[in-house]
Design a protein around this motif. Structure first.
Motif, mmCIF file in Angstrom:
data_model
loop_
_atom_site.group_PDB
_atom_site.id
_atom_site.type_symbol
_atom_site.label_atom_id
_atom_site.label_comp_id
_atom_site.label_asym_id
_atom_site.label_seq_id
_atom_site.Cartn_x
_atom_site.Cartn_y
_atom_site.Cartn_z
ATOM 1 N N PHE A 12 0.892 -1.161 0.000
ATOM 2 C CA PHE A 12 0.000 0.000 0.000
ATOM 3 C C PHE A 12 0.932 1.213 0.000
ATOM 4 O O PHE A 12 1.367 1.665 1.058
ATOM 5 C CB PHE A 12 -0.873 0.046 1.266
ATOM 6 N N ALA A 13 1.295 1.695 -1.158
ATOM 7 C CA ALA A 13 2.355 2.712 -1.210
ATOM 8 C C ALA A 13 2.176 3.638 -2.398
ATOM 9 O O ALA A 13 3.024 3.685 -3.281
ATOM 10 C CB ALA A 13 3.725 2.032 -1.245
ATOM 11 N N THR A 14 1.066 4.358 -2.417
ATOM 12 C CA THR A 14 0.764 5.275 -3.534
ATOM 13 C C THR A 14 1.116 4.622 -4.869
ATOM 14 O O THR A 14 1.724 5.222 -5.747
ATOM 15 C CB THR A 14 1.499 6.634 -3.380
ATOM 16 N N TYR A 15 0.679 3.367 -4.999
ATOM 17 C CA TYR A 15 1.153 2.463 -6.049
ATOM 18 C C TYR A 15 0.130 2.430 -7.185
ATOM 19 O O TYR A 15 -0.919 1.771 -7.074
ATOM 20 C CB TYR A 15 1.294 1.080 -5.410
ATOM 21 N N SER A 16 0.419 3.107 -8.274
ATOM 22 C CA SER A 16 -0.526 3.169 -9.391
ATOM 23 C C SER A 16 -0.631 1.836 -10.124
ATOM 24 O O SER A 16 0.385 1.185 -10.396
ATOM 25 C CB SER A 16 -0.092 4.228 -10.403
ATOM 26 N N ILE A 17 -1.850 1.486 -10.446
ATOM 27 C CA ILE A 17 -2.103 0.287 -11.253
ATOM 28 C C ILE A 17 -1.745 0.628 -12.705
ATOM 29 O O ILE A 17 -2.295 1.580 -13.264
ATOM 30 C CB ILE A 17 -3.599 -0.107 -11.170
ATOM 31 N N ALA A 36 2.000 -2.123 -17.446
ATOM 32 C CA ALA A 36 3.402 -2.565 -17.389
ATOM 33 C C ALA A 36 3.677 -3.286 -16.067
ATOM 34 O O ALA A 36 4.298 -4.355 -16.038
ATOM 35 C CB ALA A 36 4.337 -1.375 -17.540
ATOM 36 N N ARG A 37 3.194 -2.742 -14.972
ATOM 37 C CA ARG A 37 3.418 -3.384 -13.671
ATOM 38 C C ARG A 37 2.660 -4.703 -13.570
ATOM 39 O O ARG A 37 3.103 -5.635 -12.895
ATOM 40 C CB ARG A 37 3.018 -2.418 -12.544
ATOM 41 N N LYS A 38 1.499 -4.772 -14.239
ATOM 42 C CA LYS A 38 0.702 -6.017 -14.203
ATOM 43 C C LYS A 38 1.413 -7.181 -14.875
ATOM 44 O O LYS A 38 0.992 -8.322 -14.725
ATOM 45 C CB LYS A 38 -0.654 -5.780 -14.869
ATOM 46 N N SER A 42 8.933 5.454 -10.860
ATOM 47 C CA SER A 42 7.566 5.958 -10.668
ATOM 48 C C SER A 42 6.932 6.269 -12.026
ATOM 49 O O SER A 42 7.635 6.535 -13.006
ATOM 50 C CB SER A 42 7.582 7.238 -9.824
ATOM 51 N N THR A 43 5.613 6.289 -12.047
ATOM 52 C CA THR A 43 4.926 6.712 -13.258
ATOM 53 C C THR A 43 5.201 8.193 -13.509
ATOM 54 O O THR A 43 5.166 8.649 -14.653
ATOM 55 C CB THR A 43 3.399 6.495 -13.130
ATOM 56 N N SER A 44 5.482 8.930 -12.441
ATOM 57 C CA SER A 44 5.730 10.376 -12.568
ATOM 58 C C SER A 44 6.968 10.644 -13.410
ATOM 59 O O SER A 44 6.938 11.472 -14.330
ATOM 60 C CB SER A 44 5.917 11.002 -11.182
ATOM 61 N N ASN A 89 -4.388 5.571 -10.371
ATOM 62 C CA ASN A 89 -5.290 4.695 -9.612
ATOM 63 C C ASN A 89 -4.477 3.883 -8.621
ATOM 64 O O ASN A 89 -3.741 2.977 -9.021
ATOM 65 C CB ASN A 89 -6.031 3.761 -10.571
ATOM 66 N N TYR A 90 -4.606 4.209 -7.340
ATOM 67 C CA TYR A 90 -3.804 3.512 -6.331
ATOM 68 C C TYR A 90 -4.380 2.117 -6.056
ATOM 69 O O TYR A 90 -5.533 1.971 -5.635
ATOM 70 C CB TYR A 90 -3.775 4.288 -5.012
ATOM 71 N N GLY A 91 -3.546 1.101 -6.312
ATOM 72 C CA GLY A 91 -3.971 -0.265 -6.067
ATOM 73 C C GLY A 91 -3.191 -0.881 -4.914
ATOM 74 O O GLY A 91 -2.203 -0.323 -4.440
HETATM 75 N N1 GLU Z 1 1.606 6.794 -8.082
HETATM 76 C C1 GLU Z 1 2.830 6.888 -8.809
HETATM 77 C C2 GLU Z 1 3.504 5.536 -8.963
HETATM 78 O O1 GLU Z 1 3.039 4.554 -8.468
HETATM 79 C C3 GLU Z 1 3.784 7.903 -8.217
HETATM 80 C C4 GLU Z 1 3.947 7.815 -6.728
HETATM 81 C C5 GLU Z 1 4.989 6.815 -6.259
HETATM 82 O O2 GLU Z 1 6.068 6.730 -6.855
HETATM 83 O O3 GLU Z 1 4.730 6.141 -5.256
HETATM 84 O O4 GLU Z 1 4.507 5.439 -9.612
#
Ligand code: GLU
Length: 292
Positions: free
Chosen positions: A117-122, A125-127, A169-171, A237-239
């Motif tokens: 649980f870490a501001t983790y975007s769905i 690519a990650r899937k 990060s996606t950022s 989208n935080y998953g």
């Molecule tokens: N939500 C984005 C990500 O999962 C940026 C925040 C983060 O790095 O935790 O990459």
């Protein structure tokens, strides 16, 4: 010239990082090794597969996932506790492990953590490497600048600017993919490193999700030095990150749905980020997607 300018930036980044190291212990400071290895915390014996549950969170994001001594606070932490409770784990059976952005897939793949649980975007690519329950929150990528900055108003105003974001990060990826022209990107391990660089005047802006940036901007330690631009340019989208082979995704989704329906989601937002941030009401709270 570009080369000279880069060298200058590199030097001042080193100087700022030294400063950051000196301010360790303050909110947003970098007092733990951000190397991305799973840093076991407490004397817990509940490793993955043991009697407890090992949960990956951020350790340096105020309002979302923050470690202060043996205390863990933030929206992600509270959502993790709620979900863990529904899965049958009491609070003292949860072991929190730092999961920096670039290490999240690896930590799930090698069994260092059971869930993240870490501001983790769905993302698709990650899937390829991990599974997700949720989403349980939707944020948007934005920019953090100094309060007196008036020339950065969105992602199209970054020409010639030096930006900091976090590797993996996606950022950072979005800046590289969509806005790289004329932008210098400094990749850090954690957003608190980026914020220290902004505070030191070494960079022009930090970019990541608006809710994360708002958490830093509201830290009393920074005394109103920063503002969030407020022009989000993505949907994050935080998953809940899970190993690809898991048998808990449905249960986690059921817990998230219950958390939203029973009013806890609203309470946890108000408690953790309410003073610094208003979630986009068109996108929040989201409905969890079916597990694959
Ligand atoms: N939500 C984005 C990500 O999962 C940026 C925040 C983060 O790095 O935790 O990459």
């Amino acid at each position: 010239m570009r080369r000279t300018r880069n060298a200058g930036i590199a030097l001042s980044i080193v100087a700022a990082m030294t400063l950051a190291a000196c301010s360790a212990g303050e909110p947003g400071g970098t007092d733990e090794t951000p190397a991305g290895t799973a840093e076991e915390t407490d004397a817990g014996t509940s490793g993955a597969g043991g009697e407890g549950i090992t949960v990956g969170i951020k350790f340096d994001q105020p309002g979302l996932g923050l470690q202060e001594g043996s205390e863990y606070t933030g929206f992600d932490v509270d959502v993790a506790r709620y979900v863990a409770d529904k899965l049958g784990y009491s609070e003292d059976q949860i072991e929190f492990v730092e999961s920096v952005s670039s290490q999240r897939e690896t930590l799930l793949e090698n069994g260092s953590v059971d869930m993240i649980f870490a501001t983790y975007s769905i993302t698709d690519a990650r899937k390829e490497r991990v599974a997700f329950a949720g989403p349980y929150f939707v944020a948007g990528q934005d920019l953090l600048v100094t309060s007196d900055n008036s020339d950065i108003t969105g992602p199209d105003t970054l020409d010639g600017k030096v930006l900091c974001s976090v590797e993996g990060s996606t950022s950072a990826e979005r800046i590289r993919d969509d806005y790289s022209q004329g932008v210098e990107l400094y990749p850090a391990q954690t957003y608190s490193e980026c914020v220290e660089l902004l505070s030191a005047g070494t960079i022009d802006a930090v970019t990541t999700d608006d809710v994360i940036l708002a958490g830093y901007a509201s830290q009393p330690a920074y005394g109103g030095q920063f503002k969030v631009v407020g022009n989000p340019f993505s949907e994050e989208n935080y998953g809940v990150g899970l190993p690809k082979d898991n048998d808990v995704c449905e249960d986690v989704n059921a817990a998230i749905t219950e958390m939203i329906d029973d009013g806890t989601w609203e309470e946890l937002i108000a408690k953790n980020v309410g003073e610094s941030f208003t979630p986009n009401a068109d996108l929040n709270p989201p409905t969890p997607a079916p597990c694959a």
